[in-house]
Scaffold this motif. Structure first.
Motif, PDB file in Angstrom:
ATOM      1  N   GLY A  81     -22.925 -12.367   1.702  1.00  0.00           N
ATOM      2  CA  GLY A  81     -24.372 -11.836   1.989  1.00  0.00           C
ATOM      3  C   GLY A  81     -24.652 -11.102   0.835  1.00  0.00           C
ATOM      4  N   ALA A  82     -25.984 -10.541   0.718  1.00  0.00           N
ATOM      5  CA  ALA A  82     -26.637 -10.034  -0.411  1.00  0.00           C
ATOM      6  C   ALA A  82     -25.756  -8.817  -0.694  1.00  0.00           C
ATOM      7  CB  ALA A  82     -27.822  -9.633  -0.301  1.00  0.00           C
ATOM      8  N   PHE A  83     -24.907  -8.040   0.568  1.00  0.00           N
ATOM      9  CA  PHE A  83     -24.096  -6.846  -0.034  1.00  0.00           C
ATOM     10  C   PHE A  83     -22.701  -7.073  -0.049  1.00  0.00           C
ATOM     11  CE2 PHE A  83     -28.306  -6.497   2.120  1.00  0.00           C
ATOM     12  CZ  PHE A  83     -28.948  -5.504   1.232  1.00  0.00           C
ATOM     13  N   GLY A  84     -22.195  -8.209   0.081  1.00  0.00           N
ATOM     14  CA  GLY A  84     -20.748  -8.294  -0.090  1.00  0.00           C
ATOM     15  C   GLY A  84     -20.092  -9.729   0.322  1.00  0.00           C
ATOM     16  N   VAL A  85     -18.966 -10.014   0.027  1.00  0.00           N
ATOM     17  CA  VAL A  85     -18.321 -11.188   0.342  1.00  0.00           C
ATOM     18  C   VAL A  85     -17.113 -10.770   1.146  1.00  0.00           C
ATOM     19  CG1 VAL A  85     -17.341 -13.288  -0.458  1.00  0.00           C
ATOM     20  CG2 VAL A  85     -18.879 -11.916  -1.998  1.00  0.00           C
ATOM     21  N   VAL A  86     -16.880 -11.944   2.218  1.00  0.00           N
ATOM     22  CA  VAL A  86     -15.598 -11.680   3.199  1.00  0.00           C
ATOM     23  C   VAL A  86     -14.842 -12.654   3.150  1.00  0.00           C
ATOM     24  CG1 VAL A  86     -15.571 -11.325   5.638  1.00  0.00           C
ATOM     25  CG2 VAL A  86     -17.499 -10.503   4.686  1.00  0.00           C
ATOM     26  N   TYR A  87     -13.580 -12.525   2.948  1.00  0.00           N
ATOM     27  CA  TYR A  87     -12.498 -13.290   2.830  1.00  0.00           C
ATOM     28  C   TYR A  87     -11.438 -13.071   4.082  1.00  0.00           C
ATOM     29  CZ  TYR A  87     -13.905 -13.352  -1.941  1.00  0.00           C
ATOM     30  OH  TYR A  87     -14.577 -13.533  -3.032  1.00  0.00           O
ATOM     31  N   LYS A  88     -10.711 -14.100   4.429  1.00  0.00           N
ATOM     32  CA  LYS A  88      -9.613 -14.069   5.160  1.00  0.00           C
ATOM     33  C   LYS A  88      -8.469 -13.852   4.151  1.00  0.00           C
ATOM     34  CE  LYS A  88      -7.026 -16.689   8.622  1.00  0.00           C
ATOM     35  NZ  LYS A  88      -6.958 -17.889   9.433  1.00  0.00           N
ATOM     36  N   ILE A 106     -32.800   5.846   8.366  1.00  0.00           N
ATOM     37  CA  ILE A 106     -33.911   5.250   7.743  1.00  0.00           C
ATOM     38  C   ILE A 106     -33.780   4.107   6.802  1.00  0.00           C
ATOM     39  CG2 ILE A 106     -36.211   5.736   6.842  1.00  0.00           C
ATOM     40  CD1 ILE A 106     -36.180   6.727   9.503  1.00  0.00           C
ATOM     41  N   PRO A 107     -32.657   4.075   5.934  1.00  0.00           N
ATOM     42  CA  PRO A 107     -32.752   3.248   5.002  1.00  0.00           C
ATOM     43  C   PRO A 107     -32.394   1.927   5.624  1.00  0.00           C
ATOM     44  CG  PRO A 107     -31.166   4.944   4.407  1.00  0.00           C
ATOM     45  CD  PRO A 107     -31.725   5.099   5.923  1.00  0.00           C
ATOM     46  N   LYS A 108     -32.403   1.140   4.558  1.00  0.00           N
ATOM     47  CA  LYS A 108     -31.968  -0.619   5.001  1.00  0.00           C
ATOM     48  C   LYS A 108     -32.804  -1.136   6.009  1.00  0.00           C
ATOM     49  CE  LYS A 108     -27.672  -0.409   4.853  1.00  0.00           C
ATOM     50  NZ  LYS A 108     -26.265  -1.280   5.213  1.00  0.00           N
ATOM     51  N   GLU A 109     -34.013  -0.649   6.443  1.00  0.00           N
ATOM     52  CA  GLU A 109     -34.667  -1.481   7.502  1.00  0.00           C
ATOM     53  C   GLU A 109     -35.044  -2.993   7.046  1.00  0.00           C
ATOM     54  OE1 GLU A 109     -35.537  -0.263  10.183  1.00  0.00           O
ATOM     55  OE2 GLU A 109     -35.045   1.789   9.938  1.00  0.00           O
ATOM     56  N   PHE A 110     -34.837  -2.941   5.675  1.00  0.00           N
ATOM     57  CA  PHE A 110     -35.357  -4.419   5.075  1.00  0.00           C
ATOM     58  C   PHE A 110     -33.943  -5.405   5.446  1.00  0.00           C
ATOM     59  CE2 PHE A 110     -32.937  -2.096   1.918  1.00  0.00           C
ATOM     60  CZ  PHE A 110     -32.085  -2.732   1.505  1.00  0.00           C
ATOM     61  N   LEU A 111     -32.759  -4.864   5.822  1.00  0.00           N
ATOM     62  CA  LEU A 111     -31.869  -5.692   6.158  1.00  0.00           C
ATOM     63  C   LEU A 111     -31.909  -6.235   7.279  1.00  0.00           C
ATOM     64  CD1 LEU A 111     -28.504  -3.887   5.606  1.00  0.00           C
ATOM     65  CD2 LEU A 111     -29.376  -5.810   4.419  1.00  0.00           C
ATOM     66  N   LEU A 112     -32.669  -5.827   8.226  1.00  0.00           N
ATOM     67  CA  LEU A 112     -32.725  -6.519   9.660  1.00  0.00           C
ATOM     68  C   LEU A 112     -33.083  -7.895   9.760  1.00  0.00           C
ATOM     69  CD1 LEU A 112     -34.714  -3.285  11.525  1.00  0.00           C
ATOM     70  CD2 LEU A 112     -32.092  -3.889  10.847  1.00  0.00           C
ATOM     71  N   ASP A 113     -32.363  -8.748  10.608  1.00  0.00           N
ATOM     72  CA  ASP A 113     -32.487 -10.131  10.575  1.00  0.00           C
ATOM     73  C   ASP A 113     -33.822 -10.261  11.387  1.00  0.00           C
ATOM     74  OD1 ASP A 113     -32.420 -12.769  11.395  1.00  0.00           O
ATOM     75  OD2 ASP A 113     -30.476 -12.847  10.831  1.00  0.00           O
ATOM     76  N   PRO A 114     -34.953 -10.955  11.111  1.00  0.00           N
ATOM     77  CA  PRO A 114     -36.268 -10.970  11.653  1.00  0.00           C
ATOM     78  C   PRO A 114     -36.043 -12.116  12.868  1.00  0.00           C
ATOM     79  CG  PRO A 114     -36.524 -12.258   9.676  1.00  0.00           C
ATOM     80  CD  PRO A 114     -34.961 -11.393   9.560  1.00  0.00           C
ATOM     81  N   ARG A 115     -35.075 -12.642  12.739  1.00  0.00           N
ATOM     82  CA  ARG A 115     -34.873 -13.879  14.135  1.00  0.00           C
ATOM     83  C   ARG A 115     -34.497 -13.094  15.272  1.00  0.00           C
ATOM     84  NH1 ARG A 115     -30.334 -17.269  11.421  1.00  0.00           N
ATOM     85  NH2 ARG A 115     -29.789 -15.207  11.111  1.00  0.00           N
ATOM     86  N   TYR A 116     -33.750 -12.084  15.225  1.00  0.00           N
ATOM     87  CA  TYR A 116     -33.453 -11.289  16.424  1.00  0.00           C
ATOM     88  C   TYR A 116     -33.600  -9.789  16.520  1.00  0.00           C
ATOM     89  CZ  TYR A 116     -30.087 -15.096  16.846  1.00  0.00           C
ATOM     90  OH  TYR A 116     -29.411 -16.510  17.002  1.00  0.00           O
ATOM     91  N   ALA A 117     -34.651  -9.470  15.690  1.00  0.00           N
ATOM     92  CA  ALA A 117     -35.094  -8.133  15.558  1.00  0.00           C
ATOM     93  C   ALA A 117     -36.291  -7.980  16.716  1.00  0.00           C
ATOM     94  CB  ALA A 117     -35.686  -7.724  14.081  1.00  0.00           C
ATOM     95  N   ALA A 118     -36.248  -6.634  17.201  1.00  0.00           N
ATOM     96  CA  ALA A 118     -37.143  -6.228  18.372  1.00  0.00           C
ATOM     97  C   ALA A 118     -38.431  -6.033  17.433  1.00  0.00           C
ATOM     98  CB  ALA A 118     -36.744  -5.000  18.920  1.00  0.00           C
ATOM     99  N   PRO A 119     -39.651  -6.211  18.300  1.00  0.00           N
ATOM    100  CA  PRO A 119     -41.182  -6.054  17.538  1.00  0.00           C
ATOM    101  C   PRO A 119     -41.195  -4.637  16.784  1.00  0.00           C
ATOM    102  CG  PRO A 119     -41.155  -6.161  19.985  1.00  0.00           C
ATOM    103  CD  PRO A 119     -39.644  -6.519  19.793  1.00  0.00           C
ATOM    104  N   GLU A 120     -40.579  -3.549  17.277  1.00  0.00           N
ATOM    105  CA  GLU A 120     -40.710  -2.339  16.464  1.00  0.00           C
ATOM    106  C   GLU A 120     -39.737  -2.456  15.277  1.00  0.00           C
ATOM    107  OE1 GLU A 120     -38.962  -2.368  19.417  1.00  0.00           O
ATOM    108  OE2 GLU A 120     -37.210  -1.296  19.457  1.00  0.00           O
ATOM    109  N   GLN A 121     -40.589  -2.164  14.157  1.00  0.00           N
ATOM    110  CA  GLN A 121     -40.052  -2.189  12.951  1.00  0.00           C
ATOM    111  C   GLN A 121     -39.032  -1.366  12.495  1.00  0.00           C
ATOM    112  OE1 GLN A 121     -42.695  -2.601   9.581  1.00  0.00           O
ATOM    113  NE2 GLN A 121     -41.239  -3.569   8.478  1.00  0.00           N
ATOM    114  N   TYR A 122     -39.246  -0.110  12.952  1.00  0.00           N
ATOM    115  CA  TYR A 122     -38.512   0.884  12.628  1.00  0.00           C
ATOM    116  C   TYR A 122     -37.725   1.467  14.020  1.00  0.00           C
ATOM    117  CZ  TYR A 122     -40.812   1.144   8.320  1.00  0.00           C
ATOM    118  OH  TYR A 122     -41.017   0.919   7.053  1.00  0.00           O
TER     119      TYR A 122
END
Ligand code: ADP
Ligand code: MG
Length: 354
Positions: free
Chosen positions: A31-38, A202-218
């Protein structure tokens, strides 16, 4: 002993790791914030064989919060999430070091992988029970499997919420099937917030996935005084929690997962995005949405309604109490677990029938 001493001792006796201990395997995610490995452990350590496969996330600066959340989950509600092993800063933070997080490898499949299969939900039934059922396939049986998955998701969420943690990124990709415990667990606390301590709320609200996010932004209303420093937040946050019910953000996301499990045609990204648009046009009223789509519904959509309508519509009732516009009108994870939808036995009853 107080909690602090216990936590310290527990940490002291847990194995610690450093960079060279790991042998990188397959990349599991990026993702934008890291890489995941087995990963597996280099054979230098005496007990390394016992550890089995691990998962390593190399994260950016946000990894610090994710380590903190995982430590907290480990102590407060270990069964809710993937088993966290260790987290550390690799390199110096000034020189752009990375945070490395290590978990036990829980299994190959996320709920997303499983739901995308043509066999769903029967593929999950086999994994949970470890055996193949000889019962006829049909709506009632599919409903029981979906019910069992929902119960496990809500159980994990209740653990997090009771601890004061809101996940904020609940989606099928962040739910892993643990082959050891044969249950679903939550992963990826990268966007989580601990309201009781005021960390990352408060930080990182921009991270939220819009496909599954509830309508309240914060997750906290904008009326909430701006993020207090940690000690203040400790005193304030139980009140804020009551006022704002931030946990209901996750409930909305879990409701969308329920919806996708019930309606095969809503399982693709594009279909979910289209559903979100339709629901918004209906002012987030699921009953209104149903009224617009049901008259001209495909057999596939009709099948979803039929499944939710079983037992006098008890599944539909639960779904509509999770997916609501107003957070405070959404059911809590704990109340959802006590909902009559879960009264009849899930997969356990099926295996007794055999
Ligand atoms: P990202 O920030 O990239 O979304 P995640 O923590 O969600 O990071 O991990 C990415 C992927 O790695 C997951 O979707 C899952 O497939 C896999 N994964 C993460 N943790 C585990 C685990 N403990 N066991 C097995 N697979 C895991
Ligand atoms: Mg993820």
């Amino acid at each position: 002993f107080d909690m602090f001493v216990l936590a310290f001792l527990e940490r002291l006796f847990r194995p610690t790791f450093k960079k060279d201990d790991f042998v990188l395997g397959k990349k599991l995610g990026e993702g934008a914030f890291g890489v995941v490995y087995k990963v597996s452990l280099a054979d230098k350590k005496p007990n390394s064989k016992k550890e089995g496969d691990l998962v390593l996330k190399k994260a950016t600066e946000y990894g610090a919060v994710e380590i903190w959340m995982n430590e907290r989950v480990r102590r407060a509600c270990a069964n809710s999430c993937a088993d966290f092993v260790y987290g550390f800063l690799e390199g110096s933070s000034k020189k752009g070091g990375e945070y490395w997080l290590v978990w036990r490898f829980e299994g190959e499949a996320t709920l997303s992988d499983l739901v995308q299969s043509k066999e769903f939900p029967y593929n999950v039934e086999t994994m949970i029970l470890g055996e193949v059922q000889n019962l006829p396939k049909g709506l009632a049986r599919e409903n029981k499997i979906i019910q069992t998955i929902m119960r496990q998701i809500l159980f994990a969420l209740d653990g997090l919420h009771s601890t004061g943690i809101v996940h904020r990124d609940i989606k099928p990709q962040n739910i892993i099937f643990s082959e050891g415990s044969r249950t679903f667990k939550i992963i990826d606390l990268g966007a989580a917030a601990d309201l009781r301590v005021g960390i990352n709320y408060i930080p990182k609200e921009f991270l939220l996935d819009p496909r599954y996010a509830a309508p309240e932004q914060y997750i906290m209303s904008t009326q909430t005084p701006s993020a207090p420093s940690a000690p203040v937040a400790t005193a304030l946050s139980p009140v804020l929690w009551q006022l704002n019910l931030p946990d209901r953000f996750d409930i909305y996301s879990a409701g969308l997962i329920f919806l996708q499990m019930a309606f095969p045609s809503l399982r693709t990204d594009s279909a979910l995005i289209q559903f979100n648009r339709q629901l918004k046009r209906c002012d987030y009223d699921l009953v209104a949405w149903r009224n617009t789509v049901e008259p001209r519904a495909s057999p596939d959509i009709r099948k979803g309604f039929e499944l939710l309508d079983l037992d006098n519509g008890i599944g539909w009732e639960l779904l509509t109490s999770m997916v609501r516009y107003k957070a405070r009108q959404r059911i809590s994870a704990k109340a959802a677990l006590a909902h009559p939808y879960f009264d009849s036995e899930g997969l356990l009853a099926l295996s007794f029938v055999q």
